[in-house]
Write an enzyme that holds these catalytic residues in place. Structure first.
Site, PDB file in Angstrom:
ATOM      1  N   GLY A 191       0.771  -1.244   0.000  1.00  0.00           N
ATOM      2  CA  GLY A 191       0.000   0.000   0.000  1.00  0.00           C
ATOM      3  C   GLY A 191       0.800   1.290   0.000  1.00  0.00           C
ATOM      4  O   GLY A 191       0.228   2.348   0.249  1.00  0.00           O
ATOM      5  N   ASP A 227      -5.152  -5.795  -5.576  1.00  0.00           N
ATOM      6  CA  ASP A 227      -4.001  -6.716  -5.516  1.00  0.00           C
ATOM      7  C   ASP A 227      -4.526  -8.110  -5.219  1.00  0.00           C
ATOM      8  O   ASP A 227      -5.567  -8.278  -4.569  1.00  0.00           O
ATOM      9  CB  ASP A 227      -3.006  -6.297  -4.421  1.00  0.00           C
ATOM     10  CG  ASP A 227      -1.611  -6.873  -4.667  1.00  0.00           C
ATOM     11  OD1 ASP A 227      -0.681  -6.089  -4.946  1.00  0.00           O
ATOM     12  OD2 ASP A 227      -1.444  -8.111  -4.571  1.00  0.00           O
ATOM     13  N   ASP A 272       2.560  -1.175 -10.094  1.00  0.00           N
ATOM     14  CA  ASP A 272       3.913  -1.560  -9.677  1.00  0.00           C
ATOM     15  C   ASP A 272       3.978  -3.089  -9.737  1.00  0.00           C
ATOM     16  O   ASP A 272       4.648  -3.718  -8.932  1.00  0.00           O
ATOM     17  CB  ASP A 272       4.084  -1.049  -8.236  1.00  0.00           C
ATOM     18  CG  ASP A 272       5.496  -1.049  -7.755  1.00  0.00           C
ATOM     19  OD1 ASP A 272       6.416  -0.973  -8.585  1.00  0.00           O
ATOM     20  OD2 ASP A 272       5.686  -1.134  -6.527  1.00  0.00           O
ATOM     21  N   LYS A 279       5.033  -0.600 -14.206  1.00  0.00           N
ATOM     22  CA  LYS A 279       6.386  -1.138 -13.965  1.00  0.00           C
ATOM     23  C   LYS A 279       6.596  -2.345 -14.879  1.00  0.00           C
ATOM     24  O   LYS A 279       5.750  -3.237 -14.931  1.00  0.00           O
ATOM     25  CB  LYS A 279       6.558  -1.581 -12.518  1.00  0.00           C
ATOM     26  CG  LYS A 279       7.953  -2.212 -12.309  1.00  0.00           C
ATOM     27  CD  LYS A 279       8.332  -2.326 -10.881  1.00  0.00           C
ATOM     28  CE  LYS A 279       7.700  -3.522 -10.221  1.00  0.00           C
ATOM     29  NZ  LYS A 279       8.084  -3.580  -8.798  1.00  0.00           N
TER      30      LYS A 279
HETATM   31  C1  SAM Z   1       6.262  -4.560  -5.758  1.00  0.00           C
HETATM   32  S1  SAM Z   1       4.725  -5.122  -5.128  1.00  0.00           S
HETATM   33  C2  SAM Z   1       3.738  -3.666  -5.169  1.00  0.00           C
HETATM   34  C3  SAM Z   1       4.112  -2.656  -4.100  1.00  0.00           C
HETATM   35  C4  SAM Z   1       3.071  -1.539  -4.030  1.00  0.00           C
HETATM   36  N1  SAM Z   1       3.109  -0.703  -5.212  1.00  0.00           N
HETATM   37  C5  SAM Z   1       3.304  -0.632  -2.842  1.00  0.00           C
HETATM   38  O1  SAM Z   1       3.690   0.502  -3.065  1.00  0.00           O
HETATM   39  O2  SAM Z   1       3.092  -1.065  -1.706  1.00  0.00           O
HETATM   40  C6  SAM Z   1       4.095  -6.058  -6.471  1.00  0.00           C
HETATM   41  C7  SAM Z   1       2.689  -6.550  -6.261  1.00  0.00           C
HETATM   42  O3  SAM Z   1       2.213  -7.172  -7.450  1.00  0.00           O
HETATM   43  C8  SAM Z   1       1.151  -8.015  -7.023  1.00  0.00           C
HETATM   44  N2  SAM Z   1       0.707  -8.925  -8.078  1.00  0.00           N
HETATM   45  C9  SAM Z   1       1.419  -9.878  -8.716  1.00  0.00           C
HETATM   46  N3  SAM Z   1       0.649 -10.560  -9.590  1.00  0.00           N
HETATM   47  C10 SAM Z   1      -0.598  -9.998  -9.512  1.00  0.00           C
HETATM   48  C11 SAM Z   1      -1.849 -10.259 -10.182  1.00  0.00           C
HETATM   49  N4  SAM Z   1      -1.961 -11.235 -11.078  1.00  0.00           N
HETATM   50  N5  SAM Z   1      -2.888  -9.473  -9.889  1.00  0.00           N
HETATM   51  C12 SAM Z   1      -2.790  -8.483  -8.965  1.00  0.00           C
HETATM   52  N6  SAM Z   1      -1.644  -8.209  -8.288  1.00  0.00           N
HETATM   53  C13 SAM Z   1      -0.564  -8.956  -8.555  1.00  0.00           C
HETATM   54  C14 SAM Z   1       1.787  -8.745  -5.846  1.00  0.00           C
HETATM   55  O4  SAM Z   1       0.814  -9.357  -5.034  1.00  0.00           O
HETATM   56  C15 SAM Z   1       2.546  -7.602  -5.155  1.00  0.00           C
HETATM   57  O5  SAM Z   1       1.794  -7.080  -4.086  1.00  0.00           O
END
Ligand code: SAM
Length: 201
Positions: free
Chosen positions: A52, A72, A116, A156
């Site tokens: 978050g 997410d 992201d 990203k």
């Molecule tokens: C780097 S983290 C994001 C960090 C977030 N932007 C923050 O600022 O807290 C990447 C995220 O991509 C999500 N993710 C990966 N595959 C996904 C999918 N198919 N659908 C939704 N979210 C996904 C992961 O669960 C993870 O929380």
């Protein structure tokens, strides 16, 4: 990643000190400084929002009459201390469920979509970057419907040989696509942000 590495990461330490849920906050802050993508009178959709920290940055900029929506696959702690943050635990590949949820909020189209997103990494860079492209193409499908004309999309991307397919699709839908690597990205990572400006229709 070892605990020792995390402790030595200055962005991790800074995030802890400033109350951000993740170091990713600093990447969005750098993007904001360069491109001013977030404005007070915007409704913003943040894809891949857990835990978050992007939502923390976004919700400090948008006013309380506007909404930030986080999606997410992982559950997000809803305690942001702001009334205008809405959360959905769902995969970006579940377009229909996302559509039903977003329609239920009666926001219409968003002014900005940020993401992201990162696949679970395998350590094989070719596989990881291919999955990153697939995820981003799914986000583009959501943006085609839920982003306003002239709206911006921040993605990203793990850059590799499949990135041209994504770039081609983005250029079809946006006036300009800028590539940006914030300083907060780890040097050895092959991630970049694609700042897609001006959705065509
Ligand atoms: C780097 S983290 C994001 C960090 C977030 N932007 C923050 O600022 O807290 C990447 C995220 O991509 C999500 N993710 C990966 N595959 C996904 C999918 N198919 N659908 C939704 N979210 C996904 C992961 O669960 C993870 O929380």
């Amino acid at each position: 990643m070892t605990k020792q590495f995390i402790v030595q990461d200055p962005y991790f330490e800074k995030a802890k000190k400033l109350g951000y849920r993740a170091r990713s906050a600093f990447k969005l802050l750098e993007i904001q400084e360069k491109y001013s993508v977030i404005q007070p009178k915007m409704n913003v959709l943040d894809v891949a929002a857990a835990p978050g920290s992007f939502l923390q940055v976004i919700s400090k900029i948008i006013d309380l009459d506007h909404k930030a929506v986080g999606i997410d696959i992982t559950k997000i702690d809803p305690n942001f201390g702001r009334p205008n943050i809405y959360l959905l635990q769902e995969s970006i590949f579940e377009y229909e469920k996302i559509r039903i949820y977003l329609d239920s909020l009666s926001i219409g189209q968003f002014d900005l979509i940020t993401s992201d997103i990162a696949p679970s990494t395998t350590g094989m860079s070719g596989v990881d970057q291919y999955r990153s492209v697939e995820l981003n193409l799914a986000i583009l499908d959501v943006a085609k419907v839920f982003l306003k004309k002239w709206g911006n999309l921040v993605l990203k991307v793990f850059v590799g040989e499949d990135v041209n397919d994504l770039m081609w699709a983005l250029k079809e839908n946006f006036i300009k696509v800028n590539r940006f690597k914030p300083k907060a990205c780890r040097e050895r990572s092959f991630e970049e942000y694609f700042i897609c400006m001006g959705k065509k229709d």
